[in-house]
Design an enzyme around this catalytic site. Structure first.
Site, PDB file in Angstrom:
ATOM      1  CG  HIS A  60      -2.062  -1.034   1.215  1.00  0.00           C
ATOM      2  ND1 HIS A  60      -2.965  -0.969   2.070  1.00  0.00           N
ATOM      3  CD2 HIS A  60      -2.143  -2.080   0.433  1.00  0.00           C
ATOM      4  CE1 HIS A  60      -3.976  -1.840   1.856  1.00  0.00           C
ATOM      5  NE2 HIS A  60      -3.432  -2.578   0.948  1.00  0.00           N
ATOM      6  CD  GLU A  62      -2.083   4.090   3.302  1.00  0.00           C
ATOM      7  OE1 GLU A  62      -1.766   3.438   2.106  1.00  0.00           O
ATOM      8  OE2 GLU A  62      -3.081   3.988   3.621  1.00  0.00           O
ATOM      9  CB  CYS A  90      -6.575  -0.686   5.032  1.00  0.00           C
ATOM     10  SG  CYS A  90      -5.005  -1.294   5.495  1.00  0.00           S
TER      11      CYS A  90
END
Length: 165
Positions: A60, A62, A90
């Site tokens: 992801h 991040e 998430c």
């Protein structure tokens, strides 16, 4: 002289940097999420989702940006950093953000179903964890949301075409 001075400290500005990363992810066929890590007013890391490219569910935006930022900082602790991300993190990403002790998380589009910064739950400020991140949500939310909607509409259209063939 009538031109406005750009405040490089502004959330709006840095979310624009994250949006650029999200557009790159979109163009690569990834879910369009972008992230940048800022330290002392400077971007020290930037990434877009690379799940499909790397065949890695943890790739992801991040997570990739945090890994880059740790390398730049020379430490796994990012206590003086802010993460800007185009979609609410998430649970996996939120857990990592707490563990690296980010000072602040700024996100664009909220995720009521799966977000872990106040959407479905709030891991970034979970009372029993050893760190809590400051949260600012909804920065340039319309732009962030529009990019995600466009991507998923295209994906559904492609699937519909494939199903009808």
């Amino acid at each position: 002289m009538d031109e406005p001075v750009i405040d490089l400290q502004s959330d709006h500005h840095f979310m624009g940097e994250a949006l650029r990363q999200a557009v790159k992810a979109y163009e690569a066929g990834e879910v369009p999420v972008g992230a940048v890590v800022v330290r002392a007013g400077r971007v020290i890391a930037r990434a877009g989702n690379q799940v499909e490219l790397l065949k890695d569910a943890t790739a992801h935006a991040e997570m990739l940006a945090v890994t880059q930022a740790e390398a730049v900082a020379g430490d796994w602790r990012l206590t003086d950093c802010t993460l800007y991300v185009t979609k609410e993190p998430c649970p996996m990403c939120a857990g990592a953000l707490v563990h690296v002790r980010l000072a602040r998380v700024v996100f664009g589009a909220p995720d009521e179903k799966g977000g872990a910064a106040g959407g479905a739950l709030n891991l970034l400020q979970w009372p029993t964890l050893n760190h809590r991140c400051e949260i600012t949500g909804g920065v340039r939310a319309d732009e962030c949301r529009a990019l995600l909607r466009s991507f998923f509409q295209e994906q559904r259209a492609k699937q519909g075409t494939a199903l009808s063939e």
